[in-house]
Design an enzyme around this catalytic site. Structure first.
Site, PDB file in Angstrom:
ATOM      1  N   ASN A 157       0.880  -1.173   0.000  1.00 56.10           N
ATOM      2  CA  ASN A 157       0.000   0.000   0.000  1.00 56.10           C
ATOM      3  C   ASN A 157       0.918   1.225   0.000  1.00 56.10           C
ATOM      4  O   ASN A 157       1.503   1.558   1.022  1.00 56.10           O
ATOM      5  CB  ASN A 157      -0.876  -0.057   1.257  1.00 56.10           C
ATOM      6  CG  ASN A 157      -1.714   1.189   1.446  1.00 56.10           C
ATOM      7  OD1 ASN A 157      -1.752   2.067   0.588  1.00 56.10           O
ATOM      8  ND2 ASN A 157      -2.397   1.266   2.582  1.00 56.10           N
TER       9      ASN A 157
ATOM     10  N   LYS B  11       0.182   4.246  -0.244  1.00 62.39           N
ATOM     11  CA  LYS B  11      -0.445   5.418   0.390  1.00 62.39           C
ATOM     12  C   LYS B  11      -0.191   6.678  -0.463  1.00 62.39           C
ATOM     13  O   LYS B  11      -0.214   6.595  -1.679  1.00 62.39           O
ATOM     14  CB  LYS B  11       0.042   5.549   1.837  1.00 62.39           C
ATOM     15  CG  LYS B  11      -0.206   4.255   2.636  1.00 62.39           C
ATOM     16  CD  LYS B  11      -0.030   4.414   4.110  1.00 62.39           C
ATOM     17  CE  LYS B  11      -0.323   3.073   4.788  1.00 62.39           C
ATOM     18  NZ  LYS B  11      -0.189   3.139   6.232  1.00 62.39           N
TER      19      LYS B  11
ATOM     20  N   HIS C 281      -9.549   0.856   4.888  1.00 65.21           N
ATOM     21  CA  HIS C 281      -8.287   1.035   5.624  1.00 65.21           C
ATOM     22  C   HIS C 281      -8.545   1.974   6.804  1.00 65.21           C
ATOM     23  O   HIS C 281      -9.352   2.903   6.696  1.00 65.21           O
ATOM     24  CB  HIS C 281      -7.218   1.614   4.690  1.00 65.21           C
ATOM     25  CG  HIS C 281      -5.855   1.611   5.307  1.00 65.21           C
ATOM     26  ND1 HIS C 281      -5.462   2.557   6.224  1.00 65.21           N
ATOM     27  CD2 HIS C 281      -4.814   0.766   5.177  1.00 65.21           C
ATOM     28  CE1 HIS C 281      -4.226   2.288   6.622  1.00 65.21           C
ATOM     29  NE2 HIS C 281      -3.812   1.206   5.995  1.00 65.21           N
TER      30      HIS C 281
ATOM     31  N   GLU D 115      -6.967   4.377   7.901  1.00 65.06           N
ATOM     32  CA  GLU D 115      -6.755   5.801   7.587  1.00 65.06           C
ATOM     33  C   GLU D 115      -7.976   6.395   6.879  1.00 65.06           C
ATOM     34  O   GLU D 115      -8.223   7.597   6.977  1.00 65.06           O
ATOM     35  CB  GLU D 115      -5.453   5.963   6.768  1.00 65.06           C
ATOM     36  CG  GLU D 115      -4.233   5.743   7.661  1.00 65.06           C
ATOM     37  CD  GLU D 115      -2.976   5.266   6.958  1.00 65.06           C
ATOM     38  OE1 GLU D 115      -2.910   5.339   5.718  1.00 65.06           O
ATOM     39  OE2 GLU D 115      -2.060   4.817   7.669  1.00 65.06           O
TER      40      GLU D 115
ATOM     41  N   GLU E 258      -5.422  -5.271  10.545  1.00 67.59           N
ATOM     42  CA  GLU E 258      -4.391  -4.263  10.776  1.00 67.59           C
ATOM     43  C   GLU E 258      -4.708  -3.511  12.068  1.00 67.59           C
ATOM     44  O   GLU E 258      -5.532  -2.582  12.061  1.00 67.59           O
ATOM     45  CB  GLU E 258      -4.358  -3.263   9.629  1.00 67.59           C
ATOM     46  CG  GLU E 258      -4.036  -3.868   8.292  1.00 67.59           C
ATOM     47  CD  GLU E 258      -3.470  -2.823   7.343  1.00 67.59           C
ATOM     48  OE1 GLU E 258      -2.326  -2.981   6.919  1.00 67.59           O
ATOM     49  OE2 GLU E 258      -4.164  -1.834   7.064  1.00 67.59           O
TER      50      GLU E 258
ATOM     51  N   GLY F  78       2.475   1.961  10.851  1.00 61.51           N
ATOM     52  CA  GLY F  78       3.461   3.036  10.733  1.00 61.51           C
ATOM     53  C   GLY F  78       4.168   3.374  12.033  1.00 61.51           C
ATOM     54  O   GLY F  78       4.852   4.398  12.124  1.00 61.51           O
TER      55      GLY F  78
ATOM     56  N   SER G  73       3.360  -2.463  10.360  1.00 63.66           N
ATOM     57  CA  SER G  73       4.803  -2.528  10.644  1.00 63.66           C
ATOM     58  C   SER G  73       5.443  -3.861  10.253  1.00 63.66           C
ATOM     59  O   SER G  73       6.358  -4.336  10.924  1.00 63.66           O
ATOM     60  CB  SER G  73       5.074  -2.205  12.119  1.00 63.66           C
ATOM     61  OG  SER G  73       4.692  -0.869  12.392  1.00 63.66           O
TER      62      SER G  73
HETATM   63  P1  PGA Z   1       2.858   0.059   7.664  1.00 62.79           P
HETATM   64  O1  PGA Z   1       1.385   0.262   7.073  1.00 62.79           O
HETATM   65  O2  PGA Z   1       3.409  -1.195   7.053  1.00 62.79           O
HETATM   66  O3  PGA Z   1       3.614   1.290   7.257  1.00 62.79           O
HETATM   67  O4  PGA Z   1       2.704  -0.081   9.140  1.00 62.79           O
HETATM   68  C1  PGA Z   1       0.523  -0.827   6.880  1.00 62.79           C
HETATM   69  C2  PGA Z   1      -0.776  -0.375   6.268  1.00 62.79           C
HETATM   70  O5  PGA Z   1      -1.298   0.684   6.640  1.00 62.79           O
HETATM   71  O6  PGA Z   1      -1.339  -1.072   5.387  1.00 62.79           O
END
Ligand code: PGA
Length: 249
Positions: free
Chosen positions: A8, A10, A93, A95, A164, A170, A209
Site C-alpha cells: 500500500n 499510500k 483502511h 486511515e 491491521e 506506521g 509494521s
Molecule cells: P505500515 O502500514 O506497514 O507502514 O505499518 C501498513 C498499512 O497501513 O497497510
C-alpha cells in the site's frame, strides 16, 4: 493458495519514482511463491499498471467510491480503477475510517461496487490502542466484520480480509505472535459463521509494521494468508525480501 503480499503505497510516489519502483519489482518478482500486488496512488496507477503489464505483480487502488459515476468531486469509482489497469482495491483502511469518517456500512457498499466492477476487494479491520487496552479488540473487530462484508464476499474467487491493528500501522510496533494468531483465529471463526464453508477459504492478511526482519515469523503463523505492507513496500529490496519470506499455503 499462495500467500498474498500487498504493498500500500499510500500518498507516496511521483510518476518517475513510481515507474522505477514498478520496474524493479517486475524484474525481482518473477518465480517467487507469493502472489504480489501493489496499490499506488490514483495519479500513477495507470503508469504503474503499464509498467507491470504481463508481470507477476498485480495492481490495485487504495479506495473507491460506492457509485459507478456521478457528481462526487474528487472521488474515483471502481470501474475507473478497472479502466486504469487495477484488478484489486483496498477498502476500509483505518486511515479512511479514521480520517474520512468511513463507516462499516459505507465500506460494505464500496465492497459491493468493487466486486460488481470486477475488482477483488481487500477489506481492512483492526482495533485502536484504546480498544486493545480495554480488552475490547475482538469485539471491535467483530463489529467491523459483521458490518463491512457484504453477502457473497467469500464466493467465487472471493475477497480478502486484512487485520491491521491501528496502533501497529506506521509505528514500528507489532502485536506478539500469540496476539496475531489469536485474532486471526477469531476472524476465521467469524468468517465461517458469516459465510459457511466459503469463509474458510478467505485469505486473512496481517498488516502493521511488517518489515523484512519480522515477515518470516508473522507469515508462518496459522491463518495468516499474507501481509499488507505500507512503509516497507516503498523500496523494492524490502518488499521483495518480505515476498521472499512468504510460503505457498
Ligand atoms: P505500515 O502500514 O506497514 O507502514 O505499518 C501498513 C498499512 O497501513 O497497510
Amino acid at each position: 493458495m499462495p500467500q498474498l503480499i500487498a504493498g500500500n503505497w499510500k500518498m507516496h510516489m511521483l510518476r518517475a519514482e513510481a515507474v522505477a519502483l514498478a520496474q524493479a519489482l517486475r524484474t525481482g518478482a518473477a518465480g517467487g511463491a507469493a502472489e504480489l500486488l501493489v496499490c499506488p496512488p490514483f495519479t500513477v496507477l495507470a503508469a504503474v499498471a503499464e509498467a507491470l503489464a504481463g508481470s507477476a505483480v498485480a495492481v490495485g487502488g487504495q479506495d473507491c467510491h460506492q457509485d459507478k459515476q456521478g457528481a462526487h468531486t474528487g472521488d474515483v469509482s471502481a470501474p475507473m480503477l478497472r479502466d486504469a489497469g487495477a484488478s484489486w482495491v483496498i477498502l476500509g483502511h483505518s486511515e479512511r475510517r479514521l480520517n474520512h469518517g468511513e463507516t462499516s456500512e459505507l465500506v460494505r457498499e464500496k465492497t459491493v461496487a468493487a466486486v460488481a466492477a470486477g475488482l477483488t476487494p481487500i477489506v481492512c479491520v483492526g482495533e485502536t490502542a484504546d480498544q486493545r487496552a480495554g480488552g475490547g479488540e475482538a469485539e471491535a473487530v467483530g463489529w467491523q466484520l459483521s458490518g463491512s462484508l457484504p453477502q457473497g464476499f467469500a464466493d467465487g474467487p472471493g475477497g480478502v480480509l486484512a487485520y491491521e491493528p491501528v496502533w501497529a500501522i506506521g509505528t514500528g510496533k507489532t502485536p506478539t505472535e500469540d496476539e496475531v494468531a489469536d485474532m486471526h483465529a477469531f476472524i476465521r471463526a467469524e468468517l465461517v459463521r458469516q459465510f459457511g464453508d466459503a469463509g474458510a477459504q478467505v485469505r486473512i492478511l496481517y498488516g502493521g509494521s511488517v518489515k523484512p526482519a519480522n515477515a518470516g515469523a508473522l507469515l508462518a503463523l496459522p491463518e495468516v494468508g499474507g501481509a499488507l505492507i505500507g512503509g516497507a513496500s516503498l523500496t523494492a529490496a524490502d518488499f521483495l525480501a518480505i515476498a521472499g519470506a512468504a510460503a505457498r499455503g
